[in-house]
Write an enzyme that holds these catalytic residues in place. Structure first.
Site, mmCIF file in Angstrom:
data_model
loop_
_atom_site.group_PDB
_atom_site.id
_atom_site.type_symbol
_atom_site.label_atom_id
_atom_site.label_comp_id
_atom_site.label_asym_id
_atom_site.label_seq_id
_atom_site.Cartn_x
_atom_site.Cartn_y
_atom_site.Cartn_z
ATOM 1 N N ALA A 123 -7.378 9.303 -9.766
ATOM 2 C CA ALA A 123 -6.231 9.467 -10.662
ATOM 3 C C ALA A 123 -5.469 10.755 -10.370
ATOM 4 C CB ALA A 123 -6.719 9.435 -12.112
ATOM 5 N N GLY A 130 4.833 12.211 -9.097
ATOM 6 C CA GLY A 130 4.383 11.214 -8.121
ATOM 7 C C GLY A 130 4.341 11.855 -6.745
ATOM 8 N N ARG A 242 -4.857 7.226 4.251
ATOM 9 C CA ARG A 242 -3.576 6.677 4.745
ATOM 10 C C ARG A 242 -3.787 5.717 5.913
ATOM 11 N NH1 ARG A 242 -0.516 12.263 3.315
ATOM 12 N NH2 ARG A 242 0.052 11.598 1.216
ATOM 13 N N ARG A 267 7.311 -27.545 12.795
ATOM 14 C CA ARG A 267 8.595 -27.821 12.142
ATOM 15 C C ARG A 267 9.640 -28.299 13.148
ATOM 16 N NH1 ARG A 267 11.145 -29.384 7.590
ATOM 17 N NH2 ARG A 267 13.240 -28.506 7.470
ATOM 18 N N GLN A 278 14.916 -20.225 21.663
ATOM 19 C CA GLN A 278 14.711 -18.862 22.165
ATOM 20 C C GLN A 278 14.890 -17.808 21.061
ATOM 21 O OE1 GLN A 278 17.521 -17.108 25.043
ATOM 22 N NE2 GLN A 278 15.767 -16.833 26.394
ATOM 23 N N GLU A 365 -0.046 6.091 -1.806
ATOM 24 C CA GLU A 365 -0.654 7.112 -0.923
ATOM 25 C C GLU A 365 0.424 7.953 -0.240
ATOM 26 O OE1 GLU A 365 -4.315 6.921 0.271
ATOM 27 O OE2 GLU A 365 -4.736 5.482 -1.312
ATOM 28 N N GLY A 366 1.510 8.210 -0.963
ATOM 29 C CA GLY A 366 2.646 8.940 -0.417
ATOM 30 C C GLY A 366 3.663 7.946 0.101
#
Ligand SMILES: Cc1cc2nc3c(=O)[nH]c(=O)nc-3n(C[C@H](O)[C@H](O)[C@H](O)COP(=O)(O)OP(=O)(O)OC[C@H]3O[C@@H](n4cnc5c(N)ncnc54)[C@H](O)[C@@H]3O)c2cc1C
Length: 381
Positions: A123, A130, A242, A267, A278, A365-366
């Site tokens: 935490a 932040g 990270r 498809r 292509q 995490e940043g």
């Protein structure tokens, strides 16, 4: 430099891939739809010793290192990103103890977390703090051989399902980031309560919570390292976590490419499979290139952590790997939705979920802006 997996790591990858295909993939859409924490998947991770893969055996883990953690996270994220969050969050909670905990703390808290019987959370984030961690307002005031913790944390992954939370707080605000400490707070401490659950765009099977600490007494033996070490421990923790988030992004991207390769070969439009055009082939090649680059960067930083853990380049390499892999995940999943056409937008196929799941890897995490700041700072120092 060897970028190939060892025989043990290949066996680990094959084992986790099998578990992922058989156990996690069939339930991934339901987990996302119900927005429920996947307890059954957590038990499977625990039973297979996957929740402490990078933790030394002495402390309940597999002692297999960071490359192995990346391999495990990638394989799980390939089929169910929400389940992979259990792995990355457990690493985020255990790494401060692994990095700076004393032997007693490791035996008491790290071991059960690495064995998987206990879940952890970490935490840091608050309503007003932040990206700028130094803006936190949570305080652990010294009192009677311990600390009284007051504050509110938000967006805490697994906050509602964990038994232990590692909490960043000021023990001496006058010292700025040198006055921050990391404390282990068990769930049953009086004054600790779990607040509202976030409803999210993606990783909907992960639990994201507000945590409230009101006059919570935490004994001094719960401080990780020394008082004032918290910021330093957190920065080192991010060097390890990270790349794990990067591996999560990589897994999501690989899962989307796997789904697309199946789809384009079946498809038919204009009397051909769309794989024969292509324009489509070039998109597939670009997706594969970015995935391979991301994987190379993640293995490079994880291998460096395993072999030269004190190398000064690690923060920069960890930030680059996380940034590039998460941008790759966002681009590849968006292109996957495009290549599925209208069906890509439908919940009947997995690629829209993957696109929603990918987004968080650019934020937590940043954020990827913060990763740029870290890289530039390290270059300009
Ligand atoms: C699903 C989820 C799970 C999370 N899990 C956890 C957890 O387990 N534990 C925990 O502590 N936190 C957790 N977080 C919080 C997460 O780490 C933060 O949301 C993140 O670090 C960004 O902080 P913020 O949201 O306050 O955004 P802010 O910091 O307000 O940023 C807003 C925007 O401004 C940009 N910005 C900020 N500063 C700068 C700058 N100097 N230069 C350029 N751009 C800048 C950011 O990149 C971003 O785009 C989680 C969040 C989510 C959504």
């Amino acid at each position: 430099m060897d970028f190939n997996l060892s025989e043990e790591q290949q066996m680990l990858r094959d084992m986790v891939r099998k578990i992922g295909e058989n156990e996690f993939k069939p339930k991934a859409a339901e987990i996302d739809q119900k927005e429920e924490f996947p307890w059954q998947n957590k038990r499977i991770l625990e039973e297979n010793g996957l929740l402490g893969i990078q933790v030394p055996e002495e402390y309940g883990g597999a002692g297999a290192g960071m490359v192995s953690l990346a391999v495990v996270v990638e394989e799980v994220a390939r089929v169910c990103a929400s389940t992979s969050v259990i792995l990355t969050t457990q690493a985020l909670a255990t790494d401060p103890l692994l990095i700076a905990g004393n032997h007693d703390q490791k035996m008491r808290w790290l071991k059960p977390m690495a064995e998987g019987s206990v879940l952890g959370a970490c935490a840091i984030t608050e309503p007003g703090a932040g990206s700028d961690v130094t803006g936190i307002r949570t305080v652990a005031a010294p009192k009677d051989n311990g600390y009284v913790l007051n504050g509110t944390k938000i967006f805490i992954t697994d906050g509602g399902v964990s038994d232990i939370v590692t909490v960043l707080a000021f023990t001496d605000k006058s010292k700025g980031n040198k006055g921050m400490s990391m404390l282990v707070v068990p769930k049953d401490v009086p004054g600790f309560s779990v607040g509202k659950e976030e409803k999210k765009l993606g990783i909907r099977g992960s639990d994201t919570r507000e945590l409230i600490f009101e006059e919570c007494f935490v004994p001094e033996e719960n401080i990780i390292g020394s008082p004032g070490d918290g910021f330093k421990i957190l920065m080192k923790t991010f060097n390890y976590t990270r790349p794990a988030v990067g591996a999560q992004a990589l897994g999501i991207a690989q899962g989307a490419l796997d789904a697309v390769l199946d789809y384009v070969k079946g498809r038919m439009q204009f009397g051909k499979t769309i794989a024969e055009f292509q324009g489509v082939q070039w998109m597939l090649a670009e997706m594969a290139l970015k995935i391979e680059l991301a994987r190379t960067m993640i293995y490079r930083v994880c291998g460096t952590i395993d072999n030269v853990p004190d190398l000064k380049d690690i923060p920069r390499l960890a930030s680059m790997a996380k940034w590039f892999a998460s941008d790759t995940a966002m681009q590849v999943t968006t292109d996957a939705v495009q290549l599925f056409g209208g069906y890509g937008y439908s919940r009947e196929y997995p690629v829209e979920r993957m696109m929603r799941d990918a987004k968080i890897t650019q934020i937590y995490e940043g954020t990827n802006q913060v990763q740029r700041i870290i890289i530039a700072n390290q270059m300009l120092r």
